[in-house]
Design a protein around this motif. Structure first.
Motif, PDB file in Angstrom:
ATOM      1  N   THR A 184       1.020 -16.895 -28.777  1.00 30.52           N
ATOM      2  CA  THR A 184      -0.370 -16.467 -28.882  1.00 30.52           C
ATOM      3  C   THR A 184      -1.137 -16.854 -27.627  1.00 30.52           C
ATOM      4  OG1 THR A 184      -0.343 -16.743 -31.294  1.00 30.52           O
ATOM      5  CG2 THR A 184      -2.496 -16.615 -30.233  1.00 30.52           C
ATOM      6  N   PHE A 185      -1.913 -15.911 -27.127  1.00 30.80           N
ATOM      7  CA  PHE A 185      -2.789 -16.163 -25.980  1.00 30.80           C
ATOM      8  C   PHE A 185      -4.237 -16.001 -26.420  1.00 30.80           C
ATOM      9  CE2 PHE A 185       1.119 -15.602 -23.750  1.00 30.80           C
ATOM     10  CZ  PHE A 185       0.989 -16.400 -22.622  1.00 30.80           C
ATOM     11  N   TYR A 186      -5.042 -17.015 -26.106  1.00 34.82           N
ATOM     12  CA  TYR A 186      -6.474 -16.989 -26.387  1.00 34.82           C
ATOM     13  C   TYR A 186      -7.191 -16.725 -25.069  1.00 34.82           C
ATOM     14  CZ  TYR A 186      -4.720 -19.280 -30.568  1.00 34.82           C
ATOM     15  OH  TYR A 186      -4.008 -19.576 -31.699  1.00 34.82           O
ATOM     16  N   VAL A 187      -7.974 -15.674 -25.018  1.00 35.93           N
ATOM     17  CA  VAL A 187      -8.595 -15.259 -23.759  1.00 35.93           C
ATOM     18  C   VAL A 187     -10.074 -14.956 -23.983  1.00 35.93           C
ATOM     19  CG1 VAL A 187      -6.429 -14.304 -22.885  1.00 35.93           C
ATOM     20  CG2 VAL A 187      -8.017 -12.826 -24.128  1.00 35.93           C
ATOM     21  N   ARG A 194      -5.036  -7.723 -21.475  1.00 33.55           N
ATOM     22  CA  ARG A 194      -4.114  -6.649 -21.861  1.00 33.55           C
ATOM     23  C   ARG A 194      -3.706  -5.811 -20.656  1.00 33.55           C
ATOM     24  NH1 ARG A 194      -3.032  -6.176 -27.057  1.00 33.55           N
ATOM     25  NH2 ARG A 194      -4.335  -7.304 -28.551  1.00 33.55           N
ATOM     26  N   ARG A 195      -4.615  -5.606 -19.722  1.00 30.29           N
ATOM     27  CA  ARG A 195      -4.243  -4.880 -18.500  1.00 30.29           C
ATOM     28  C   ARG A 195      -3.197  -5.668 -17.716  1.00 30.29           C
ATOM     29  NH1 ARG A 195      -9.859  -3.823 -18.200  1.00 30.29           N
ATOM     30  NH2 ARG A 195     -10.136  -5.543 -16.699  1.00 30.29           N
ATOM     31  N   ALA A 196      -3.416  -6.966 -17.587  1.00 28.65           N
ATOM     32  CA  ALA A 196      -2.490  -7.799 -16.821  1.00 28.65           C
ATOM     33  C   ALA A 196      -1.113  -7.880 -17.480  1.00 28.65           C
ATOM     34  CB  ALA A 196      -3.069  -9.198 -16.656  1.00 28.65           C
ATOM     35  N   LEU A 197      -1.101  -7.810 -18.812  1.00 28.74           N
ATOM     36  CA  LEU A 197       0.153  -8.008 -19.551  1.00 28.74           C
ATOM     37  C   LEU A 197       0.736  -6.708 -20.101  1.00 28.74           C
ATOM     38  CD1 LEU A 197      -0.831 -11.201 -21.602  1.00 28.74           C
ATOM     39  CD2 LEU A 197       0.591 -11.094 -19.551  1.00 28.74           C
ATOM     40  N   ARG A 198       0.208  -5.564 -19.657  1.00 34.74           N
ATOM     41  CA  ARG A 198       0.628  -4.292 -20.248  1.00 34.74           C
ATOM     42  C   ARG A 198       2.153  -4.094 -20.249  1.00 34.74           C
ATOM     43  NH1 ARG A 198      -2.470  -1.015 -17.575  1.00 34.74           N
ATOM     44  NH2 ARG A 198      -4.099  -0.974 -19.158  1.00 34.74           N
ATOM     45  N   PRO A 199       2.866  -4.299 -19.142  1.00 32.36           N
ATOM     46  CA  PRO A 199       4.323  -4.102 -19.189  1.00 32.36           C
ATOM     47  C   PRO A 199       5.021  -5.055 -20.167  1.00 32.36           C
ATOM     48  CG  PRO A 199       3.532  -4.151 -16.925  1.00 32.36           C
ATOM     49  CD  PRO A 199       2.393  -4.614 -17.782  1.00 32.36           C
ATOM     50  N   LEU A 200       4.582  -6.309 -20.190  1.00 29.64           N
ATOM     51  CA  LEU A 200       5.212  -7.287 -21.077  1.00 29.64           C
ATOM     52  C   LEU A 200       4.913  -6.981 -22.536  1.00 29.64           C
ATOM     53  CD1 LEU A 200       6.958  -9.809 -21.135  1.00 29.64           C
ATOM     54  CD2 LEU A 200       4.883 -11.193 -20.919  1.00 29.64           C
ATOM     55  N   LEU A 201       3.681  -6.578 -22.827  1.00 30.19           N
ATOM     56  CA  LEU A 201       3.324  -6.210 -24.202  1.00 30.19           C
ATOM     57  C   LEU A 201       4.123  -5.012 -24.694  1.00 30.19           C
ATOM     58  CD1 LEU A 201      -0.558  -6.656 -24.029  1.00 30.19           C
ATOM     59  CD2 LEU A 201       1.023  -7.993 -25.437  1.00 30.19           C
ATOM     60  N   GLY A 202       4.494  -4.151 -23.759  1.00 34.58           N
ATOM     61  CA  GLY A 202       5.306  -3.005 -24.144  1.00 34.58           C
ATOM     62  C   GLY A 202       6.758  -3.361 -24.384  1.00 34.58           C
ATOM     63  N   ALA A 203       7.163  -4.528 -23.879  1.00 32.35           N
ATOM     64  CA  ALA A 203       8.569  -4.926 -23.998  1.00 32.35           C
ATOM     65  C   ALA A 203       8.843  -5.853 -25.177  1.00 32.35           C
ATOM     66  CB  ALA A 203       9.018  -5.611 -22.701  1.00 32.35           C
ATOM     67  N   VAL A 204       7.834  -6.602 -25.635  1.00 30.55           N
ATOM     68  CA  VAL A 204       8.037  -7.536 -26.742  1.00 30.55           C
ATOM     69  C   VAL A 204       7.001  -7.279 -27.830  1.00 30.55           C
ATOM     70  CG1 VAL A 204       8.954  -9.297 -25.174  1.00 30.55           C
ATOM     71  CG2 VAL A 204       6.526  -9.344 -25.782  1.00 30.55           C
ATOM     72  N   ASP A 205       7.363  -7.609 -29.059  1.00 27.10           N
ATOM     73  CA  ASP A 205       6.456  -7.403 -30.184  1.00 27.10           C
ATOM     74  C   ASP A 205       6.070  -8.706 -30.861  1.00 27.10           C
ATOM     75  OD1 ASP A 205       8.816  -8.122 -31.388  1.00 27.10           O
ATOM     76  OD2 ASP A 205       8.956  -6.361 -32.703  1.00 27.10           O
ATOM     77  N   PHE A 206       6.238  -9.818 -30.151  1.00 29.87           N
ATOM     78  CA  PHE A 206       5.936 -11.117 -30.760  1.00 29.87           C
ATOM     79  C   PHE A 206       4.911 -11.901 -29.933  1.00 29.87           C
ATOM     80  CE2 PHE A 206       9.872 -11.324 -28.308  1.00 29.87           C
ATOM     81  CZ  PHE A 206       9.639 -12.360 -27.415  1.00 29.87           C
ATOM     82  N   MET A 207       4.077 -11.175 -29.212  1.00 29.99           N
ATOM     83  CA  MET A 207       3.018 -11.808 -28.437  1.00 29.99           C
ATOM     84  C   MET A 207       1.669 -11.302 -28.952  1.00 29.99           C
ATOM     85  SD  MET A 207       2.809 -12.307 -24.314  1.00 29.99           S
ATOM     86  CE  MET A 207       2.607 -10.575 -23.933  1.00 29.99           C
ATOM     87  N   VAL A 208       0.781 -12.241 -29.257  1.00 30.88           N
ATOM     88  CA  VAL A 208      -0.524 -11.927 -29.828  1.00 30.88           C
ATOM     89  C   VAL A 208      -1.612 -12.348 -28.847  1.00 30.88           C
ATOM     90  CG1 VAL A 208      -2.114 -12.382 -31.735  1.00 30.88           C
ATOM     91  CG2 VAL A 208       0.353 -12.244 -32.169  1.00 30.88           C
ATOM     92  N   ILE A 209      -2.607 -11.494 -28.666  1.00 37.24           N
ATOM     93  CA  ILE A 209      -3.757 -11.809 -27.801  1.00 37.24           C
ATOM     94  C   ILE A 209      -5.008 -11.852 -28.661  1.00 37.24           C
ATOM     95  CG2 ILE A 209      -5.167 -11.078 -25.844  1.00 37.24           C
ATOM     96  CD1 ILE A 209      -2.731  -9.732 -24.677  1.00 37.24           C
ATOM     97  N   LYS A 210      -5.731 -12.951 -28.583  1.00 38.60           N
ATOM     98  CA  LYS A 210      -6.958 -13.112 -29.357  1.00 38.60           C
ATOM     99  C   LYS A 210      -8.114 -13.452 -28.429  1.00 38.60           C
ATOM    100  CE  LYS A 210      -4.747 -14.626 -33.661  1.00 38.60           C
ATOM    101  NZ  LYS A 210      -4.728 -15.682 -34.712  1.00 38.60           N
TER     102      LYS A 210
END
Length: 223
Positions: A184-187, A194-210
């Motif tokens: 989990t990332f708190y921002v 989400r822009r910075a992590l777009r490729p990674l978010l597309g590759a994994v489904d176990f990362m949460v951004i709050k």
């Protein structure tokens, strides 16, 4: 179980009781201004009130018993002898954790403590949890359960995401939820994260951004 990426270890269990009066706290800062890793602990209002009262008593008058055991016994409604027993088991779990992580990096999912309704130290594996745990301990306090992914996978994903956010100067705090096997990332700026992590978010489904308004402040408690 301490790493710079924010993993919380049962080796900190005895210290934990003296820290959780604030209900949330952060440990193991990344070291960069833009981001920190943290572990979160939350108590029910009733438990928080009991813990606060216990800490006030410790400040107000000396007690002859172990202060950690005394506080734990009040929070979880057990005897001080039981609290000391649980503390010793939690400390021994740190050594067990290190052995398992070194020997089973591909399947070890981490471990955590259940305090209620029964005290258990849960050890997670991606496959054959009972069989794998039996190679390291027969102690019934430890129980094996299935994890969705390995701790190494969680830590690698957390580290990669942290590096990407730091590169884009996005402020954050991050933590691992071992029980749910997620990062989990708190921002403060969710869109930027989400822009910075777009490729990674597309590759994994176990990362949460709050998105949050502010970050936790580390609080030191002296007893």
């Amino acid at each position: 179980m301490s790493t710079a990426s924010g993993r919380f270890s049962v080796g900190l269990a005895t210290l934990l009781i003296l820290m959780i009066a604030t209900c949330t706290f952060s440990i193991m800062p990344v070291g960069a201004k833009e981001g920190r890793s943290l572990a979160l602990v939350r108590l029910s209002p009733a438990q928080g009130a009991v813990l606060s009262a216990g800490l006030l008593r410790l400040h107000g008058q000396p007690i002859t018993t172990n202060p950690t055991a005394y506080t734990y016994s009040r929070v979880f409604n057990v005897s001080e002898a039981e609290a000391e027993y649980r503390s010793m088991k939690s400390i021994s779990a740190a050594a067990l954790e290190a052995r398992i992580q070194a020997s089973e990096p591909d399947t070890f999912g981490g471990l955590y403590i259940e305090h209620q309704p029964d005290f258990k130290i849960v050890v997670l594996f991606t496959k054959k949890p009972a069989e794998t745990l039996a190679k390291y301990t027969q102690d019934p306090v430890f129980t094996g359960r299935v994890s969705a992914r390995s701790l190494e996978t969680l830590l690698a994903t957390q580290a990669e995401a942290e590096a990407q956010l730091l590169a884009k100067r996005v402020e954050f705090e991050s933590g691992l939820d071992i029980k749910r096997s997620i990062v989990t990332f708190y921002v403060k700026d969710e869109a930027a994260a989400r822009r910075a992590l777009r490729p990674l978010l597309g590759a994994v489904d176990f990362m949460v951004i709050k998105q949050v308004k502010g970050f936790a402040v580390t609080t030191a408690i002296s007893v």
